[in-house]
Design a protein around this motif. Structure first.
Motif, mmCIF file in Angstrom:
data_model
loop_
_atom_site.group_PDB
_atom_site.id
_atom_site.type_symbol
_atom_site.label_atom_id
_atom_site.label_comp_id
_atom_site.label_asym_id
_atom_site.label_seq_id
_atom_site.Cartn_x
_atom_site.Cartn_y
_atom_site.Cartn_z
ATOM 1 N N SER A 19 -40.855 -43.544 20.470
ATOM 2 C CA SER A 19 -40.260 -44.061 21.704
ATOM 3 C C SER A 19 -39.850 -42.921 22.632
ATOM 4 O O SER A 19 -39.602 -43.141 23.814
ATOM 5 N N ASN A 20 -39.787 -41.697 22.127
ATOM 6 C CA ASN A 20 -39.419 -40.534 22.933
ATOM 7 C C ASN A 20 -40.638 -39.812 23.471
ATOM 8 O O ASN A 20 -40.591 -38.616 23.749
ATOM 9 N N ASP A 21 -41.722 -40.522 23.633
ATOM 10 C CA ASP A 21 -42.972 -39.942 24.109
ATOM 11 C C ASP A 21 -42.832 -39.533 25.576
ATOM 12 O O ASP A 21 -42.151 -40.183 26.357
ATOM 13 N N GLU A 22 -43.487 -38.449 25.947
ATOM 14 C CA GLU A 22 -43.423 -37.932 27.312
ATOM 15 C C GLU A 22 -44.512 -38.491 28.220
ATOM 16 O O GLU A 22 -44.567 -38.152 29.397
ATOM 17 N N SER A 23 -45.386 -39.354 27.707
ATOM 18 C CA SER A 23 -46.457 -39.898 28.536
ATOM 19 C C SER A 23 -45.892 -40.906 29.542
ATOM 20 O O SER A 23 -44.784 -41.414 29.374
ATOM 21 N N PRO A 24 -46.652 -41.213 30.603
ATOM 22 C CA PRO A 24 -46.135 -42.126 31.638
ATOM 23 C C PRO A 24 -45.924 -43.545 31.125
ATOM 24 O O PRO A 24 -46.583 -43.991 30.186
ATOM 25 N N THR A 25 -45.005 -44.246 31.755
ATOM 26 C CA THR A 25 -44.699 -45.637 31.409
ATOM 27 C C THR A 25 -45.785 -46.555 31.968
ATOM 28 O O THR A 25 -46.321 -46.301 33.033
ATOM 29 N N PRO A 62 -42.822 -49.394 26.963
ATOM 30 C CA PRO A 62 -44.157 -48.950 26.542
ATOM 31 C C PRO A 62 -44.642 -47.748 27.337
ATOM 32 O O PRO A 62 -44.405 -47.627 28.532
ATOM 33 N N LYS A 63 -45.311 -46.844 26.647
ATOM 34 C CA LYS A 63 -45.865 -45.633 27.244
ATOM 35 C C LYS A 63 -47.390 -45.678 27.161
ATOM 36 O O LYS A 63 -47.973 -46.550 26.512
ATOM 37 N N GLU A 64 -48.034 -44.734 27.807
ATOM 38 C CA GLU A 64 -49.496 -44.670 27.832
ATOM 39 C C GLU A 64 -50.065 -44.491 26.417
ATOM 40 O O GLU A 64 -51.113 -45.054 26.098
ATOM 41 N N SER A 65 -49.406 -43.745 25.565
ATOM 42 C CA SER A 65 -49.900 -43.543 24.196
ATOM 43 C C SER A 65 -49.867 -44.846 23.399
ATOM 44 O O SER A 65 -50.743 -45.095 22.568
ATOM 45 N N HIS A 66 -48.884 -45.697 23.654
ATOM 46 C CA HIS A 66 -48.807 -46.994 22.980
ATOM 47 C C HIS A 66 -49.945 -47.900 23.460
ATOM 48 O O HIS A 66 -50.542 -48.642 22.668
#
Length: 85
Positions: A19-25, A62-66
């Motif tokens: 959940s602490n991912d730096e990719s865009p939402t 949610p992030k781009e990696s998800h």
């Protein structure tokens, strides 16, 4: 997605989503809609149960990696649509 190459597993082995991912939402409503559709499919396609459970944890933010993980599940489903029990 129709032209994408199917994969042999619903999720990459050792995939660690956070959940602490730096990719865009990404769009939360679209993400929740995809999770809901995949949850509906888990009634008949048990192979994806674990992967859907993992990506379902990130519905709040949610992030781009998800989203990429969900696309991996969809690629798996594309490659296994001819399988029967």
């Amino acid at each position: 997605m129709e032209d994408s190459k199917p994969v042999c597993t619903p999720m990459v082995t050792g995939c660690s989503l956070s959940s602490n991912d730096e990719s865009p939402t990404v769009d939360q409503l679209a993400y929740i809609s995809m999770i809901g559709s995949l949850l509906y499919l888990t009634c008949t396609i048990l192979d994806i149960m674990h992967a859907v459970g993992i990506v379902g944890r990130f519905q709040e933010n949610p992030k781009e990696s998800h989203l990429q993980a969900i696309k991996g599940i969809l690629k798996y489903l594309q490659g296994t649509q001819d399988f029967c029990l």
